[in-house]
Design an enzyme around this catalytic site. Structure first.
Site, mmCIF file in Angstrom:
data_model
loop_
_atom_site.group_PDB
_atom_site.id
_atom_site.type_symbol
_atom_site.label_atom_id
_atom_site.label_comp_id
_atom_site.label_asym_id
_atom_site.label_seq_id
_atom_site.Cartn_x
_atom_site.Cartn_y
_atom_site.Cartn_z
ATOM 1 N N CYS A 2 0.798 -1.115 -0.090
ATOM 2 C CA CYS A 2 0.015 0.009 -0.273
ATOM 3 C C CYS A 2 1.076 1.077 0.007
ATOM 4 C CB CYS A 2 -0.908 0.007 1.137
ATOM 5 S SG CYS A 2 -2.101 -1.493 1.412
ATOM 6 N N LEU A 51 -3.725 -1.570 -1.418
ATOM 7 C CA LEU A 51 -3.787 -2.906 -2.415
ATOM 8 C C LEU A 51 -4.300 -3.723 -1.647
ATOM 9 C CD1 LEU A 51 -2.806 -4.158 -4.967
ATOM 10 C CD2 LEU A 51 -0.711 -4.731 -3.611
ATOM 11 N N GLY A 76 1.918 -2.910 4.375
ATOM 12 C CA GLY A 76 2.610 -4.300 4.808
ATOM 13 C C GLY A 76 1.505 -5.141 5.174
ATOM 14 N N THR A 316 23.710 -1.070 -10.018
ATOM 15 C CA THR A 316 23.207 -2.486 -9.982
ATOM 16 C C THR A 316 21.689 -2.608 -9.709
ATOM 17 O OG1 THR A 316 25.360 -3.238 -9.327
ATOM 18 C CG2 THR A 316 23.534 -4.832 -8.861
ATOM 19 N N ARG A 319 19.748 -1.800 -13.070
ATOM 20 C CA ARG A 319 19.743 -3.022 -14.014
ATOM 21 C C ARG A 319 18.636 -3.988 -13.777
ATOM 22 N NH1 ARG A 319 26.454 -4.038 -14.138
ATOM 23 N NH2 ARG A 319 27.137 -2.288 -15.463
#
Length: 554
Positions: A2, A51, A76, A316, A319
């Site tokens: 959320c 969500l 969470g 990183t 990517r």
């Protein structure tokens, strides 16, 4: 996942301010497209973008205690909420949401309840009786949270930087395992495990204990009221998550609602190592497998959007985030809202290739501790924000609190990479699941060498990124980078390119300071670079770049 936004102490508490908070909260709607909520109390605001994963019908937020004097907005999952409800039988619950326990725990225990929570979470809680408030973040920082301060004396909290960066003079990443208390006036650490001090543990390795702890971590994350699956790259970590989930799914509560065949998902360039390995694992454990392809150009086209969502310029991370971002969009299109993922294992067990150079068990263990403490800036940030960009929640069993306690209590001598004893990286984990009677995975998958996600999706992905950056960043631009970007100066054209995109979205000094810097090889910390003098001359942080300097390809 959320999106939460909370503001306390605004000088302006007019309708215009409420409208501004709603406007900023909408910047988080990708994280929670299912419902929006806001609670205003004088100069305090708590907003939420939901969500819906658990109790989709009645669990809208903010959430309250019985008389609505305590308000909480949470991002969470609380996996032990049913057990906690047993301790709160005198309280009346309004919803079936796992997060509602937070309001009632606060009533019962005050500010000292956070360590009772087993899950991944960031939350902000307001007690209207005295206008005090607290904010807290989970132990490792699986869920993102930022704290900021306005010129008017206001204190802000948000799931992503974009929701507060315009209105705060200063802001920073909220430290994992910490709580902020308005009564005490600052941050304090609530998470204090033995490993955090980096003292060298001495518990003998017991493969059964390690295996059972991980199986419990996977099973508790099957708590869902919506369709779910597993991100499966074909590497050790994601394969173990998928194998354990698939083995126990039929006997779980969630199977009654969504069936007993697990869905798995993988992405890569056509012909990539991950696609081949993931398909083999999926066939072996019997999942319904979904394979997605992308091209280098499609990844490049998505870079600006990726950097806007993940809020970093770390090379990183970008990517690896890009294919995960593209895959999450495909997953959401299938109606899936929650996935399990394999982040955290390499940090806990020393799985990165550079650990071959660890000079002794003490430095090996200290590096794993440093890596876990920094996860919220790298892999946790990537896994959460790349999936949340499309309204998908990623859960990470390896970062279960109890599993970490078990794994980090093992004498690090057992984790050391010892070719003379036949122990490759993460041998203790591989061995724990090496069951000849009832195999979890094929042997060659169980002992497959580590691939960084950005390498595993296809080696030409990284090459394509470098080529693209070379066309856009001149030698002169890189030469003068220290004058343009004196903080965390990019050392490669690829890094410079990402930095220019980041600065376009987040131009404030506070924003660039949220991104870590320093030398690294194959995802190492700056301290571990000292293990090999040759590493300081290698500016490429990918695992492939370090491979030749570490060991011959198996």
């Amino acid at each position: 996942m959320c999106g939460i936004l909370a503001v306390f102490g605004c000088v302006d508490n007019s309708q215009a301010k409420r409208s501004r908070i709603i406007e900023l909260s909408r910047r988080l709607r990708h994280r929670g497209p299912d419902w929006s909520g806001i609670h205003c109390h004088q100069d305090c605001y708590l907003a939420h973008q939901r969500l819906a994963i658990v109790d989709p019908t009645s669990g809208d937020q903010p959430l309250y205690n019985e008389d609505k004097t305590v308000i909480v907005t949470v991002n969470g999952e609380i996996y032990n909420h049913r057990q906690l409800r047993e301790k709160l039988k005198s309280h009346q619950f309004r919803t079936g949401s796992d997060c509602e326990v937070i309001a009632h725990l606060y009533e019962e225990y005050g500010e000292d309840f956070v360590d009772m929570l087993d899950g991944m979470f960031s939350f902000v809680l307001l007690d209207t009786r005295d206008k005090s408030f607290i904010a807290a973040r989970d132990a490792i920082g699986i869920t993102p949270l930022y704290i900021g301060w306005g010129l008017d004396g206001s204190v802000w909290f948000a799931s992503e930087m974009k929701a507060l960066s315009d209105d705060c003079e200063r802001f920073m990443s909220f430290l994992p395992g910490h709580i902020y208390s308005s009564k005490q006036g600052g941050l304090r650490r609530w998470y204090n495990p033995l490993w955090y001090s980096e003292q060298i543990p001495s518990t003998p390795y017991d493969p059964r204990v390690l295996r059972e702890a991980f199986e419990k971590a996977v099973l508790k994350r099957l708590m869902t009221d919506v369709p779910f699956g597993v991100l499966l790259s074909g590497g050790l970590d994601s394969s173990l998550v998928a194998a354990v989930a698939s083995r126990h799914l039929a006997n779980s509560d969630v199977a009654c609602q969504w069936g007993s065949q697990l869905h798995t998902f993988c992405i890569g360039l056509k012909g990539s190592p991950d696609l081949k390995a993931a398909r083999e694992v999926a066939d072996y454990i019997g999942t319904r497998h979904h394979e997605f392809h992308f091209t280098v150009q499609e990844g490049i086209d998505a870079l600006e959007e990726v950097i806007y969502h993940i809020e970093t310029y770390d090379v990183t991370t970008i990517r690896a985030s890009t294919p995960m971002f593209l895959m999450s969009r495909k997953i959401k299109s299938l109606g899936v809202k929650m996935v399990l993922s394999g982040e955290g294992s390499d940090e806990i067990f020393g799985g990165y290739l550079y650990f071959h150079k660890a000079p002794n068990k003490e430095e090996f263990h200290e590096e794993t501790c440093r890596k876990i403490k920094a996860l919220h800036l790298y892999d946790c940030l990537r896994a959460n924000k790349a999936t949340s960009a499309w309204g998908v929640e990623a859960r990470v069993p390896f970062l279960d609190k109890e599993f970490i306690n078990v794994a980090m209590s093992i004498d690090p001598e057992w984790k050391m990479i010892r070719p003379d004893l036949g122990r490759i990286e993460k041998w203790v984990l591989r061995n724990a699941f090496d069951d000849d009677q009832k195999p979890y995975l094929p042997k060659h998958i169980l002992y497959r060498q580590k691939e960084q996600f950005s390498d595993g999706v296809g080696y030409s992905w990284i090459d394509g990124l470098k080529d693209h950056a070379d066309k856009l960043v001149t030698d002169a631009m890189l030469m003068n980078a220290s004058f343009i970007y004196p903080e965390n100066t990019p050392t490669t054209k690829e890094g410079y390119y990402y930095r220019t995109i980041f600065e376009k979205f987040f131009p404030k000094n506070a924003a660039r300071s949220t991104v870590p810097g320093g030398p690294s090889v194959a995802c190492s910390t700056a301290k571990a670079v000292e293990w090999d003098a040759a590493w300081s001359k290698n500016p490429d942080p990918s695992g492939r770049a370090a491979l030749a300097m570490v060991l011959p390809r198996r």
